[in-house]
Motif scaffolding. Structure first.
Motif, short mmCIF file in Angstrom:
data_model
loop_
_atom_site.label_atom_id
_atom_site.label_comp_id
_atom_site.label_asym_id
_atom_site.label_seq_id
_atom_site.Cartn_x
_atom_site.Cartn_y
_atom_site.Cartn_z
N ILE A 122 0.98 -1.13 0.00
CA ILE A 122 0.14 -0.02 0.01
C ILE A 122 0.88 1.30 -0.02
O ILE A 122 1.82 1.28 0.96
CB ILE A 122 -0.93 -0.08 1.11
CG1 ILE A 122 -1.81 -1.14 1.49
CG2 ILE A 122 -1.66 1.29 1.20
CD1 ILE A 122 -2.87 -1.39 0.64
N CYS A 123 0.48 2.08 -0.96
CA CYS A 123 1.30 3.38 -1.18
C CYS A 123 0.36 4.59 -1.17
O CYS A 123 -0.73 4.13 -1.66
CB CYS A 123 2.52 3.45 -2.05
SG CYS A 123 2.13 2.74 -3.41
N GLU A 124 0.83 5.81 -0.97
CA GLU A 124 -0.21 6.95 -0.86
C GLU A 124 0.15 7.73 -2.19
O GLU A 124 1.46 7.87 -2.35
CB GLU A 124 -0.21 7.74 0.17
CG GLU A 124 -0.91 8.89 0.21
CD GLU A 124 -0.89 9.53 1.88
OE1 GLU A 124 -1.18 8.83 2.61
OE2 GLU A 124 -1.02 10.91 1.76
N ILE A 125 -0.89 8.29 -2.90
CA ILE A 125 -0.62 9.17 -3.99
C ILE A 125 -0.16 10.59 -3.61
O ILE A 125 -0.82 11.13 -2.73
CB ILE A 125 -1.90 9.38 -5.15
CG1 ILE A 125 -2.15 7.95 -5.37
CG2 ILE A 125 -1.66 10.27 -6.07
CD1 ILE A 125 -3.63 7.87 -6.03
N VAL A 126 1.13 10.95 -3.67
CA VAL A 126 1.68 12.16 -3.35
C VAL A 126 1.20 13.18 -4.39
O VAL A 126 1.47 14.73 -4.23
CB VAL A 126 2.92 12.11 -2.76
CG1 VAL A 126 3.15 11.27 -1.53
CG2 VAL A 126 4.02 11.70 -3.84
N ASP A 127 1.28 13.05 -5.66
CA ASP A 127 1.16 13.87 -6.52
C ASP A 127 0.24 13.22 -7.84
O ASP A 127 0.44 12.13 -8.00
CB ASP A 127 2.55 14.48 -7.18
CG ASP A 127 2.36 15.86 -7.83
OD1 ASP A 127 1.23 16.21 -7.98
OD2 ASP A 127 3.34 16.14 -8.25
N LYS A 128 -0.44 14.21 -8.49
CA LYS A 128 -1.13 13.78 -9.86
C LYS A 128 -0.80 14.70 -10.94
O LYS A 128 -0.83 16.02 -10.53
CB LYS A 128 -2.53 13.78 -9.57
CG LYS A 128 -3.58 13.44 -10.84
CD LYS A 128 -4.94 13.25 -10.40
CE LYS A 128 -5.61 12.70 -11.47
NZ LYS A 128 -7.10 12.14 -11.21
N LYS A 129 -0.19 14.41 -11.98
CA LYS A 129 -0.07 15.46 -12.95
C LYS A 129 -0.28 14.75 -14.47
O LYS A 129 -0.33 13.49 -14.55
CB LYS A 129 1.65 15.71 -13.03
CG LYS A 129 2.34 14.53 -13.11
CD LYS A 129 3.68 14.88 -12.12
CE LYS A 129 4.78 15.49 -13.06
NZ LYS A 129 5.86 15.62 -12.09
N THR A 130 -0.24 15.73 -15.44
CA THR A 130 -0.59 15.03 -16.81
C THR A 130 0.41 15.49 -17.58
O THR A 130 1.14 16.55 -17.50
CB THR A 130 -1.57 15.95 -17.51
OG1 THR A 130 -2.82 15.47 -16.59
CG2 THR A 130 -2.07 15.29 -18.87
N SER A 131 1.35 14.48 -18.41
CA SER A 131 2.46 14.68 -19.08
C SER A 131 2.02 14.24 -20.74
O SER A 131 1.71 13.09 -20.77
CB SER A 131 3.55 13.90 -18.75
OG SER A 131 4.54 14.07 -19.43
N ARG A 132 2.04 15.12 -21.60
CA ARG A 132 1.70 14.78 -22.78
C ARG A 132 0.49 13.78 -23.17
O ARG A 132 0.57 12.86 -23.71
CB ARG A 132 2.90 13.96 -23.73
CG ARG A 132 4.10 14.89 -23.26
CD ARG A 132 4.80 15.68 -24.64
NE ARG A 132 5.48 16.60 -24.78
CZ ARG A 132 6.81 16.81 -24.35
NH1 ARG A 132 7.39 15.72 -24.19
NH2 ARG A 132 7.27 17.80 -24.09
N GLU A 133 -0.59 14.46 -22.55
CA GLU A 133 -1.99 13.64 -22.56
C GLU A 133 -2.10 12.35 -21.59
O GLU A 133 -3.17 11.87 -21.47
CB GLU A 133 -2.62 13.27 -23.73
CG GLU A 133 -1.96 14.24 -24.81
CD GLU A 133 -2.86 14.87 -25.51
OE1 GLU A 133 -3.36 14.48 -26.43
OE2 GLU A 133 -2.86 16.11 -25.22
N GLU A 134 -0.82 11.91 -20.74
CA GLU A 134 -0.96 10.65 -20.06
C GLU A 134 -1.09 11.26 -18.57
O GLU A 134 -0.37 12.11 -18.21
CB GLU A 134 0.33 9.96 -20.39
CG GLU A 134 0.02 9.08 -21.65
CD GLU A 134 0.68 7.79 -21.73
OE1 GLU A 134 1.21 7.50 -20.56
OE2 GLU A 134 1.22 7.67 -22.68
N VAL A 135 -1.77 10.77 -17.69
CA VAL A 135 -2.19 11.05 -16.21
C VAL A 135 -0.95 10.16 -15.40
O VAL A 135 -0.84 8.92 -15.80
CB VAL A 135 -3.37 10.77 -15.82
CG1 VAL A 135 -3.64 11.06 -14.52
CG2 VAL A 135 -4.64 11.40 -16.65
#
Ligand code: PLP
Length: 408
Positions: A297-310
């Motif tokens: 189990i790990c936690e999401i620390v960032d969410k970003k989009t790069s060239r249309e991919e999440v």
């Protein structure tokens, strides 16, 4: 359960849309213990071992290969439900000696045992699996100086291969054991040494999902042992036929049909000669017993989009779960089954990549998976983390520290 991973997940549960392990809510566990976390389910370990015992012939002893998951609570639990423990270092031996397993039921294999490891094994009184003639000679001298005559088995590198195994450990030139062709000569030399010969050990490979291939390997093992019987320095008391049972990691993988495996193995054992009457036949399993009982189990620390991919960037990664990143024995990277642990039942989905927090492009946990739409603070679950996870990963890499492990 609506886990919806692409490979079947048999362990764990769900409550209010959140993953549970051993009946405990993962979100609550994370609030108390933080992330990243390896969670192992005790009930699943029990269930796996009892199903296996029900299917396999009664005379087979079931050993747990500590290498697969040396977390102390797991080893101690497995010690209580298996017939023996297999270790491959002085450290693992020390761990096994702390459990309830009798020292006679601990076997110590592994190429490259140092003198201090052989000494520790002699002093403990476990069975020592010899990997070369040179090792046998060293052991004989060490044992003489300690005034004892250790129980030993000889490991063979057979003249056949386990077909379709994920990781081949025998056949061809290998650093494990002695070549079957050299065995008669080496066995006759063992008789001259200060060693109490018990039997043979043949481990053909790991992660096999094909029953035909497994049975063929066991047939070949018994045929090889039959050929060597006239050369043994003492009666056959112990024969380790390896294991190699696999678990489904990837789309298309199926669970082994245990009943079929057990029935066919029973037939095979019926054909054995009287030379095996006094022989304990051992199967040593690591992955099959523990892999599916664990989740990382790990936690999401960032969410970003790069060239249309999440990209979901987590606080975990290959430093804890190298195998899921595809860098432990895989040739083409494939995704382990994953889920958003606190949004199991959410309808809205999103195509994402999940990565770890390390500064290397190798640190990927899942490529292009359709999962419930997640945000920073949500929890990623990577399944099949019970074997070759925490202890088989470079936990010192980049200084993030080790993950916490819990048996629930
Ligand atoms: C690694 C190993 C095992 C365990 O293999 P699994 O595939 O995890 O079951 C058993 N025996 C030996 C000698 C090994 O090296």
């Amino acid at each position: 359960m609506s886990l919806r991973p692409h490979a079947p997940v048999l362990a764990f549960g769900e409550a209010d849309g959140c993953l549970t392990v051993g009946g405990q809510n993962v979100q609550t566990l994370v609030e108390h213990h933080g992330t990243p976390l390896f969670l192992y389910e005790r009930d699943f370990l029990d269930k796996r071992v009892s199903e296996l015992r029900a299917a396999l012939p009664k005379r087979i002893s079931l050993h747990y290969a500590v290498k697969a998951n040396p977390f102390v609570d797991v080893v101690s639990h497995m010690s209580g439900i298996c017939d023996g423990l297999d270790v491959a270092s002085k450290g693992e031996l020390a761990l096994a000696l702390q459990t309830q397993t009798k020292v006679e039921d601990i076997s110590f294999a592994g190429p490259g045992k140092r003198d201090d490891e052989l000494k520790a094994a002699v002093e403990a009184g476990c069975l020592i699996v010899l990997e070369s003639l040179n090792e046998a000679r060293r052991l004989s001298i060490i044992a003489k100086s300690l005034g004892s005559r250790p129980r030993v088995a000889l490991r063979l590198n057979p003249d056949f291969e386990l077909k379709t195994a994920g990781m081949r450990m025998s056949g061809g030139p290998k650093p494990f054991g002695v070549d079957a062709e050299q065995a008669p000569e080496i066995l006759s030399e063992l008789a001259e040494l200060n060693l109490d010969f018990q039997g043979l050990h043949i481990f053909t490979g790991s992660q096999n999902l094909k029953i035909d291939a497994l049975i063929e390997a066991y047939e070949n093992i018994f045929a090889l042992v039959d050929r060597l019987l006239p050369h043994l320095p003492a009666a056959l008391h112990w024969l380790n036929i390896g294991g190699g049972l696999g678990v489904p990691y990837f789309p298309g993988d199926e669970h082994l049909d245990l009943k079929q495996l057990g029935d066919r193995l029973s037939e095979l054992l019926k054909g054995l000669s009287h030379a095996y009457d006094e022989c304990e036949i051992v199967m040593e399993l690591g992955r099959y017993l523990v892999a599916e009982a664990g989740v990382y189990i790990c936690e999401i620390v960032d969410k970003k989009t790069s060239r249309e991919e999440v990209f979901l960037v987590t606080d975990g990664g290959l430093h804890h779960q190298l195998a899921a990143s595809g860098n432990f024995g895989q040739i083409l990277r494939k995704n382990y089954p994953v889920a958003i642990a606190n949004r199991l039942c959410q309808a809205e989905l999103e195509l994402v990549n999940i990565v770890g927090c390390l500064c290397t492009p190798l640190d990927r946990l899942a490529d292009k998976v359709q999962l419930p739409k997640a945000e920073v603070g949500d929890l990623v679950a990577v399944f099949l983390a019970g074997a070759y996870g925490a202890s088989a990963s470079p936990q010192g890499f980049l200084g993030h520290g080790a993950a916490k492990e819990m048996l629930l």
